[in-house]
Design an enzyme around this catalytic site. Structure first.
Site, short mmCIF file in Angstrom:
data_model
loop_
_atom_site.label_atom_id
_atom_site.label_comp_id
_atom_site.label_asym_id
_atom_site.label_seq_id
_atom_site.Cartn_x
_atom_site.Cartn_y
_atom_site.Cartn_z
N GLY A 183 -0.63 1.92 -7.25
CA GLY A 183 -0.47 2.80 -5.87
C GLY A 183 -1.63 2.79 -5.10
N HIS A 210 -11.62 6.83 -4.81
CA HIS A 210 -11.39 7.91 -4.44
C HIS A 210 -10.75 8.78 -5.46
CE1 HIS A 210 -8.37 5.51 -2.66
NE2 HIS A 210 -7.20 6.43 -3.12
N ASN A 261 -5.87 6.15 -8.51
CA ASN A 261 -5.06 4.90 -8.68
C ASN A 261 -6.11 3.69 -8.63
OD1 ASN A 261 -2.67 6.71 -8.35
ND2 ASN A 261 -2.86 6.49 -5.93
#
Ligand code: AMP
Length: 114
Positions: free
Chosen positions: A93, A100, A87
């Site tokens: 989001g 990550h 994201n």
């Protein structure tokens, strides 16, 4: 450079608890606190990079390495079919501003995601 206010920097440094499933010189992988699938692992680079948009050419080898870690953790969980998601930005989001890679598997995954 680590960001002292970043929870994923703290996890990478071992200053904060997490369910670690893999670690090496460049990456740490942890199980997501709120899993969205039977396997939901986050692959974190040790280097603090806030979002995908902040990666530079200098990170090309790191990004390749992250993909190797993704494959390693998926295989450790017995997954051959899985989804890798990033994201980028709050509107997509992203809630933790340390890049990550979500590794999701262990159930049927529909497309497109919400
Ligand atoms: P994103 O919304 O793409 O930024 O993803 C952040 C993810 O980190 C979410 O799925 C959270 O459930 C997860 N998360 C947040 N804090 C922790 C933590 N301390 N340990 C493990 N997962 C976490």
């Amino acid at each position: 450079m680590a960001d002292s206010s970043c929870i994923f920097c703290k996890i990478c440094a071992g200053e904060m608890e997490a369910d670690r499933v893999h670690e090496d010189e460049h990456t740490v992988a942890i199980r997501d606190l709120n899993p969205g699938a039977p396997t939901h692992i986050l692959v974190l680079p040790r280097k603090h990079v806030a979002t995908l948009n902040d990666l530079t050419e200098d990170d090309d080898a790191l990004v390749a390495h992250i993909h190797r870690t993704v494959r390693t953790v998926a295989a450790k969980d017995g997954l051959t079919d899985y989804r890798v998601a990033i994201n980028c930005g709050a509107g997509a989001g992203q809630s933790v501003f340390h890049i990550h890679f979500h590794v999701l598997g262990g159930r049927a995954l529909s497309w497109p995601p919400g």
